[in-house]
Design an enzyme around this catalytic site. Structure first.
Site, PDB file in Angstrom:
ATOM      1  N   GLN A 179      -1.204   0.385  -3.631  1.00  9.21           N
ATOM      2  CA  GLN A 179      -0.536   1.353  -4.202  1.00  9.21           C
ATOM      3  C   GLN A 179       0.533   1.150  -5.181  1.00  9.21           C
ATOM      4  O   GLN A 179       0.612   1.525  -6.185  1.00  9.21           O
ATOM      5  CB  GLN A 179       0.121   2.236  -3.058  1.00  9.21           C
ATOM      6  CG  GLN A 179       0.667   3.396  -3.725  1.00  9.21           C
ATOM      7  CD  GLN A 179      -0.306   4.768  -3.820  1.00  9.21           C
ATOM      8  OE1 GLN A 179      -1.248   5.009  -3.293  1.00  9.21           O
ATOM      9  NE2 GLN A 179       0.184   5.468  -4.938  1.00  9.21           N
ATOM     10  N   ILE A 213       1.043   7.012  -0.309  1.00  9.01           N
ATOM     11  CA  ILE A 213       0.464   6.045   0.777  1.00  9.01           C
ATOM     12  C   ILE A 213      -1.161   5.933   0.229  1.00  9.01           C
ATOM     13  O   ILE A 213      -1.815   6.802   0.097  1.00  9.01           O
ATOM     14  CB  ILE A 213       0.303   6.516   2.441  1.00  9.01           C
ATOM     15  CG1 ILE A 213       1.804   6.716   2.684  1.00  9.01           C
ATOM     16  CG2 ILE A 213      -0.299   5.269   3.056  1.00  9.01           C
ATOM     17  CD1 ILE A 213       1.940   7.331   4.087  1.00  9.01           C
ATOM     18  N   CYS A 214      -1.508   4.482   0.411  1.00  9.26           N
ATOM     19  CA  CYS A 214      -2.821   4.252  -0.055  1.00  9.26           C
ATOM     20  C   CYS A 214      -3.547   3.944   1.408  1.00  9.26           C
ATOM     21  O   CYS A 214      -3.386   2.923   1.763  1.00  9.26           O
ATOM     22  CB  CYS A 214      -3.125   3.277  -1.119  1.00  9.26           C
ATOM     23  SG  CYS A 214      -4.853   3.115  -1.341  1.00  9.26           S
ATOM     24  N   LEU A 215      -4.279   4.935   1.962  1.00  7.91           N
ATOM     25  CA  LEU A 215      -5.002   4.549   3.251  1.00  7.91           C
ATOM     26  C   LEU A 215      -6.217   5.324   3.309  1.00  7.91           C
ATOM     27  O   LEU A 215      -6.032   6.613   3.096  1.00  7.91           O
ATOM     28  CB  LEU A 215      -3.862   4.718   4.572  1.00  7.91           C
ATOM     29  CG  LEU A 215      -4.475   4.629   5.835  1.00  7.91           C
ATOM     30  CD1 LEU A 215      -4.971   3.039   6.034  1.00  7.91           C
ATOM     31  CD2 LEU A 215      -3.569   5.332   6.927  1.00  7.91           C
ATOM     32  N   ASN A 266       0.706  -1.151   0.040  1.00  6.68           N
ATOM     33  CA  ASN A 266       0.162  -0.046  -0.016  1.00  6.68           C
ATOM     34  C   ASN A 266       0.992   1.254  -0.100  1.00  6.68           C
ATOM     35  O   ASN A 266       0.347   2.452   0.121  1.00  6.68           O
ATOM     36  CB  ASN A 266      -0.828   0.023   1.037  1.00  6.68           C
ATOM     37  CG  ASN A 266      -1.691  -1.249   1.034  1.00  6.68           C
ATOM     38  OD1 ASN A 266      -1.625  -2.061   1.970  1.00  6.68           O
ATOM     39  ND2 ASN A 266      -2.846  -1.338   0.316  1.00  6.68           N
TER      40      ASN A 266
END
Lengths: 199, 481
Positions: free
Chosen positions: A126, A91-93, A83
């Site tokens: 990500q 960051i993919c959050l 991610n």
């Protein structure tokens, strides 16, 4: 910066520094400059993960509209995680995007990122290359992530086999990080990494 | 030119629709009462302005608000979250009102109602956003009970609205997904510009969540189209004349369905490189090898030098394209393909795709070229009228013919993706037979229109009737939406 943003950030800054987690050196935050627009975060790799023993630096940018919009956070320290982009550190959050709530704080963000290191979401990646390895060759993923923690994030021990392969490419004139990226994304197959680098 | 000279009898027909003339089998009145009953493309829609849509939405809101006794603002939120399905909401509400309200994010899930953070001391509430103390009268909270000061709410709303969010604004607490209804948001907005924007965005959200409504995709068009059912049928906007499919909002695509046309268009976009060579506008005459540029929509070509008649698509002799033998539209699959190597199969797959793509693309080009033909018809008509050959009304039928040609060719173009994805079998055979018939008649019509001076009006009108019948037959049999 709007009054409310500064007020909030100052308060959250103190909250992080005084927190139990900070006492245990799990999270930390520092000022960059003196206007609270940009901060430097730090999180420790969680135990029982390939990031154990590592320390990751984060770039935190506080927008004008904070806390109604989330802070912009990315990894400065290179990391191998589904991610997090292995190239840019993006960051993919969800809480850094549409699931942000104005009542969330720097501390919740840092702790959420730490939790993300312990529990990746490979189905919402990500970095597609990392996610593929995570799902299809998990043991190799763990070794690769551990080796990145060793090279970039201060973990003392690292896989000597990997080190040899990286050195082999370095001898051909490839930069160390470039060699690491190529080998990691080719599942440590030297021939394929060379092909990828020189084609 | 005698052929064009209208007799008085002809003049009478030109005042009425030619359909009436050929539609003798209908009872005169019936024809007007159910004019569209036999049209497979018939679709009952209304083009509404924002005021009309607002009235329509407000009626639904009022009905629901009365029937389950909630505020209009909550009713609106519920309707939006349940895609305006009043029946479902009312039934669900009677059964378990908490579940309905929670799943629409109007109320929190029962267990998670917030504990009052400053519960013991009402005067000392701290806003978790600005961290200031709030006087009791300045507290704002949604059904979840999370308390924030009204200034923070206002600021949050303004930030969200600036980002285009309206109906989706949630509570500011962690992990709380309770939505802020209109009557909570609007009074807290300080500047009129935000109120206006909020209303505008919310209106778009409501239209988008309503299965019977769709924005006209035409540029700068504010019309909202209303249909009883959400079906993949043709809509022509009354304001901007844009033609589109009601269901997917894309260009109209009968007889192909929305998913198939999407797959086809994606495929065409992906494979455009391989198919690029097709875009060449010139081909050599198959007989004398003179280079010929296609300058009209009709696929029936005639070499200006050797006068050879041939088909632009297959370069075969046009004589074999008489309607009975017209097979140019049909793709002939290699019957032994299953036994060939993977390489040969891939080549065959590409060949098959190119066959359909070429025809699809060719009809699209023909449509554009025929637009130019329309301009030529206008110019020619003007010359004729100036020269005293007939009046404007006498030549009107040519324009009608061109409009009909465009409509039919448009359908024909869209038969190719349909055929591409159709599985082999008797149904495909029938489809391709009808497609071939339609194509042959369309090319005939196009040929006749381009050379209208040499044909007479009766012949052309006859041809128009034949083409439209072929198109209707194909759509009746295959348009299943």
């Amino acid at each position: 910066m709007a009054n409310i943003a500064i007020q909030r950030i100052k308060r959250e800054f103190k909250e992080v520094i005084k927190s139990d987690e900070a006492q245990k050196c799990a999270i930390n935050v520092e000022l960059v400059g003196d206007d609270y627009r940009e901060l430097r975060g730090e999180i420790a790799g969680p135990p029982d993960t390939p990031y154990e023993g590592a320390t990751f630096q984060l770039e935190i940018k506080v927008p004008e509209t904070y806390p109604f919009n989330p802070p912009k956070v990315k990894f400065v320290t290179k990391i191998w995680h589904p991610n997090i982009s292995s190239v840019t550190g993006a960051i993919c959050l969800d809480i850094l995007k549409d699931q942000w709530a104005a009542a969330m704080t720097l501390r919740t963000v840092l702790l959420s990122l730490q939790a993300l290191l312990a529990a990746a979401e490979p189905d919402d990646p990500q970095d597609a290359v990392v996610a593929k390895q995570f799902k299809e060759n998990h043991s190799l993923f763990l070794q690769t992530a551990q080796y990145w923690s060793h090279v970039h994030a201060g973990v003392p021990k690292g896989n000597s086999e990997f080190a040899k392969k990286v050195r082999c490419l370095q001898d051909m004139g490839v930069g160390e990080h470039q060699a690491l990226v190529a080998l990691s994304s080719c599942n440590w197959d030297v021939d394929r990494a060379i092909e990828q680098l020189f084609s | 030119m005698a052929a064009y000279k209208m007799s008085d009898d002809d003049m009478e027909y030109s005042d009425t629709d030619y359909d009436d003339y050929y539609g003798n089998d209908y009872e005169g009145d019936m024809d007007h009462m159910v004019p569209m009953k036999n049209d497979p493309e018939y679709f009952d829609v209304a083009c509404l302005t924002d005021t009309e849509v607002e009235r329509l939405l407000n009626e639904s809101v009022e009905q629901l608000s009365n029937s389950i006794q909630v505020t209009p603002s909550l009713a609106k939120l519920l309707l939006h979250m349940y895609n305006w399905n009043q029946v479902e909401i009312v039934a669900g509400y009677r059964q378990d009102c908490h579940r309905i309200l929670a799943s629409a994010h109007v109320k929190p899930p029962q267990s998670t109602t917030a504990k009052d953070p400053g519960g013991e001391n009402e005067g000392e509430i701290i806003c978790p956003v600005c961290l200031g103390t709030i006087a009791p009268e300045a507290v704002g909270q949604l059904t979840c009970g999370h308390k924030f000061c009204k200034d923070c709410w206002s600021m949050n709303f303004e930030v969200q609205i600036t980002q285009g969010i309206s109906t989706g604004i949630e509570c500011m607490a962690n992990n709380c997904q309770v939505l802020a209804p209109e009557d909570f948001v609007v009074p807290l907005l300080k500047r009129p510009v935000f109120k206006e924007k909020y209303q505008q965005y919310a209106f778009s959200d409501y239209v988008r969540s309503h299965p019977q409504l769709r924005f006209c995709p035409g540029p700068n068009c504010n019309i909202v189209v209303q249909a009883k059912e959400c079906r993949a049928k043709r809509v022509i906007c009354t304001a901007c004349k844009t033609q589109f499919c009601f269901k997917c909002g894309g260009s109209y695509h009968a007889p192909t369905d929305c998913e198939t046309i999407k797959r086809w268009l994606t495929k065409c976009a992906d494979d455009s490189e391989t198919a690029n060579y097709i875009s060449a506008h010139t081909k050599d005459c198959p007989k004398c090898h003179l280079c010929i540029e296609k300058n009209g929509g009709c696929n029936h070509m005639q070499c200006w030098k050797c006068k050879y008649d041939f088909c632009w698509m297959c370069l075969g002799c046009w004589k074999t394209h008489g309607s009975e033998y017209y097979e140019c539209s049909r793709y002939k699959e290699n019957p032994n393909i299953a036994h060939e190597s993977a390489h040969a199969q891939a080549r065959e797959a590409l060949k098959k795709y190119l066959h359909y793509y070429e025809r699809w693309e060719n009809h699209s080009k023909s449509l554009k070229l025929e637009e130019e033909t329309l301009a030529k018809i206008r110019a020619r008509t003007q010359n004729k009228v100036m020269a005293g050959t007939g009046t404007w009304i006498d030549w009107q039928y040519l324009l009608d013919a061109a409009a009909l040609l465009a409509r039919c060719r448009y359908t024909l173009q869209n038969t190719y993706p349909f055929a591409y994805y159709l599985e082999s079998g008797p149904r495909k055979d029938l489809f391709e037979y009808q497609q071939a018939q339609l194509e042959a008649e369309i090319e005939n019509l196009s040929w006749k229109i381009e050379r209208a001076e040499m044909t007479d009006r009766g012949d052309l009108e006859n041809q128009m009737d034949v083409v439209e019948k072929r198109r209707t037959t194909l759509l009746t049999d295959f348009l299943q939406v």
